[in-house]
Design a protein around this motif. Structure first.
Motif, PDB file in Angstrom:
ATOM      1  N   VAL A 193      92.725 -27.019 -34.367  1.00  0.00           N
ATOM      2  CA  VAL A 193      93.966 -27.332 -35.075  1.00  0.00           C
ATOM      3  C   VAL A 193      94.661 -26.026 -35.427  1.00  0.00           C
ATOM      4  CG1 VAL A 193      94.988 -28.416 -37.097  1.00  0.00           C
ATOM      5  CG2 VAL A 193      92.970 -29.438 -36.027  1.00  0.00           C
ATOM      6  N   LYS A 194      95.930 -25.933 -35.115  1.00  0.00           N
ATOM      7  CA  LYS A 194      96.706 -24.731 -35.402  1.00  0.00           C
ATOM      8  C   LYS A 194      98.142 -25.130 -35.689  1.00  0.00           C
ATOM      9  CE  LYS A 194      96.575 -24.206 -30.420  1.00  0.00           C
ATOM     10  NZ  LYS A 194      95.941 -23.483 -29.320  1.00  0.00           N
ATOM     11  N   ALA A 195      98.950 -24.148 -36.058  1.00  0.00           N
ATOM     12  CA  ALA A 195     100.323 -24.439 -36.454  1.00  0.00           C
ATOM     13  C   ALA A 195     101.105 -25.148 -35.357  1.00  0.00           C
ATOM     14  CB  ALA A 195     101.034 -23.150 -36.847  1.00  0.00           C
ATOM     15  N   SER A 196     100.845 -24.784 -34.105  1.00  0.00           N
ATOM     16  CA  SER A 196     101.634 -25.317 -32.999  1.00  0.00           C
ATOM     17  C   SER A 196     101.334 -26.773 -32.671  1.00  0.00           C
ATOM     18  CB  SER A 196     101.423 -24.460 -31.751  1.00  0.00           C
ATOM     19  OG  SER A 196     100.059 -24.468 -31.361  1.00  0.00           O
ATOM     20  N   ASN A 197     100.151 -27.271 -33.062  1.00  0.00           N
ATOM     21  CA  ASN A 197      99.821 -28.666 -32.733  1.00  0.00           C
ATOM     22  C   ASN A 197      99.570 -29.541 -33.954  1.00  0.00           C
ATOM     23  OD1 ASN A 197      97.190 -28.029 -33.579  1.00  0.00           O
ATOM     24  ND2 ASN A 197      96.400 -27.805 -31.511  1.00  0.00           N
ATOM     25  N   GLY A 209      94.352 -36.206 -42.022  1.00  0.00           N
ATOM     26  CA  GLY A 209      94.262 -34.802 -42.374  1.00  0.00           C
ATOM     27  C   GLY A 209      93.557 -34.045 -41.273  1.00  0.00           C
ATOM     28  N   ALA A 210      93.295 -32.761 -41.518  1.00  0.00           N
ATOM     29  CA  ALA A 210      92.679 -31.904 -40.511  1.00  0.00           C
ATOM     30  C   ALA A 210      91.505 -31.136 -41.101  1.00  0.00           C
ATOM     31  CB  ALA A 210      93.705 -30.926 -39.952  1.00  0.00           C
ATOM     32  N   LEU A 211      90.478 -30.977 -40.294  1.00  0.00           N
ATOM     33  CA  LEU A 211      89.368 -30.079 -40.619  1.00  0.00           C
ATOM     34  C   LEU A 211      89.618 -28.816 -39.793  1.00  0.00           C
ATOM     35  CD1 LEU A 211      86.606 -29.884 -42.159  1.00  0.00           C
ATOM     36  CD2 LEU A 211      85.535 -30.480 -39.989  1.00  0.00           C
ATOM     37  N   VAL A 212      90.136 -27.788 -40.446  1.00  0.00           N
ATOM     38  CA  VAL A 212      90.634 -26.600 -39.752  1.00  0.00           C
ATOM     39  C   VAL A 212      89.540 -25.547 -39.675  1.00  0.00           C
ATOM     40  CG1 VAL A 212      92.441 -24.843 -39.718  1.00  0.00           C
ATOM     41  CG2 VAL A 212      92.936 -27.131 -40.632  1.00  0.00           C
ATOM     42  N   THR A 218      92.832 -17.043 -42.403  1.00  0.00           N
ATOM     43  CA  THR A 218      93.904 -16.249 -43.009  1.00  0.00           C
ATOM     44  C   THR A 218      95.027 -17.174 -43.459  1.00  0.00           C
ATOM     45  OG1 THR A 218      95.126 -15.896 -40.931  1.00  0.00           O
ATOM     46  CG2 THR A 218      93.396 -14.301 -41.486  1.00  0.00           C
ATOM     47  N   ALA A 219      95.702 -16.779 -44.521  1.00  0.00           N
ATOM     48  CA  ALA A 219      96.839 -17.565 -44.999  1.00  0.00           C
ATOM     49  C   ALA A 219      97.938 -17.614 -43.945  1.00  0.00           C
ATOM     50  CB  ALA A 219      97.373 -16.965 -46.297  1.00  0.00           C
ATOM     51  N   ALA A 220      98.102 -16.557 -43.187  1.00  0.00           N
ATOM     52  CA  ALA A 220      99.157 -16.512 -42.174  1.00  0.00           C
ATOM     53  C   ALA A 220      99.000 -17.633 -41.155  1.00  0.00           C
ATOM     54  CB  ALA A 220      99.149 -15.155 -41.473  1.00  0.00           C
ATOM     55  N   ASP A 221      97.754 -17.960 -40.811  1.00  0.00           N
ATOM     56  CA  ASP A 221      97.503 -19.029 -39.838  1.00  0.00           C
ATOM     57  C   ASP A 221      97.401 -20.403 -40.497  1.00  0.00           C
ATOM     58  OD1 ASP A 221      97.485 -17.355 -37.616  1.00  0.00           O
ATOM     59  OD2 ASP A 221      95.340 -16.926 -37.816  1.00  0.00           O
TER      60      ASP A 221
END
Length: 234
Positions: A193-197, A209-212, A218-221
């Motif tokens: 799971v990432k910002a793009s999907n 929800g997501a289990l990331v 990092t907060a940036a990701d």
């Protein structure tokens, strides 16, 4: 097995993003060594594993009471890496979930299939069997996470249709196990799971929800995923 005390600054940044999106429940599960330091910083903290026993000759393990004392509010059990590397069985995962819930923790029970099992057409059957063996007796403070093993850390994700099919099967299993209460159990998707999907995955029915994994380091990701979750619910 990532992170040092320097990473606590990331917790503060993630907590700030969580406050900016009050409709999204955000939690972090750092290594045991960081739980006490991360607790109380504005976001719920959990453990990555727990032992089923309350105490005893289990060198290197941590009990549910120890997690609570350190400031944890939840714990992951049955993660695919522990099922593979530590050879955890469904019965052991169930026992850990029971112990966690009895201590007042929320238990995130992980299930998922390997690439070979999916390619053989057995993904739903495998995950359904894992659920049957891993679910605790009661659904209080229970969350289920579906993590296709072959998608974790690889950058690959199942198709939206694959995710929808699996989450529908998990929901059916939960309602079969717990009745109407099972309709309210959150089902998380976990696997690259990432910002793009994130937005697309969180828009699937019964993905609550997501289990990331790596993107939570990092907060940036991680913050863009929180934003995507907020938008999907707004």
């Amino acid at each position: 097995m990532n992170g040092s005390t320097a990473a606590l600054a990331e917790v503060d940044a993630i907590a700030a993003a969580a406050r900016a999106h009050p409709g999204v429940d955000v939690a972090l599960c750092p290594p045991f060594t960081l739980i006490a330091g991360a607790a109380g910083r504005g976001v719920p903290i959990g453990g990555q594993d727990v032992h089923a026993a309350a105490s005893g000759a289990h060198t290197g393990c941590v009990s549910a009471a120890m997690l609570v004392e350190a400031g944890a509010e939840l714990v992951i059990v049955g993660h695919s890496e522990r099922r593979a590397d530590q050879h955890e069985t469904d019965a052991e995962v169930r026992a850990k979930a029971e112990a966690a819930i009895a201590a007042g923790l929320t238990a995130i029970v992980c299930v998922g299939e390997t690439e070979a099992e999916r390619d053989a057409g057995n993904a739903v059957a495998v995950v359904s069997a894992q659920l049957a063996g891993s679910l605790p007796a009661a659904a209080d403070r229970l969350v289920v996470a579906y993590e296709p093993v072959w998608a974790i850390g690889t950058g690959r994700t199942p198709s939206i249709d694959d995710v929808a099919e699996m989450h529908a099967a998990i929901r059916a299993a939960l309602t079969g196990a717990y009745g109407d209460v099972g309709r309210g159990v959150r089902i998380l998707y976990g696997g690259s799971v990432k910002a793009s999907n994130a937005a697309a995955l969180l828009g699937v029915a019964d993905v609550n929800g997501a289990l990331v994994g790596g993107a939570s380091l990092t907060a940036a990701d991680f913050v863009p995923i929180i934003v995507a979750a907020g938008e999907s619910r707004g």
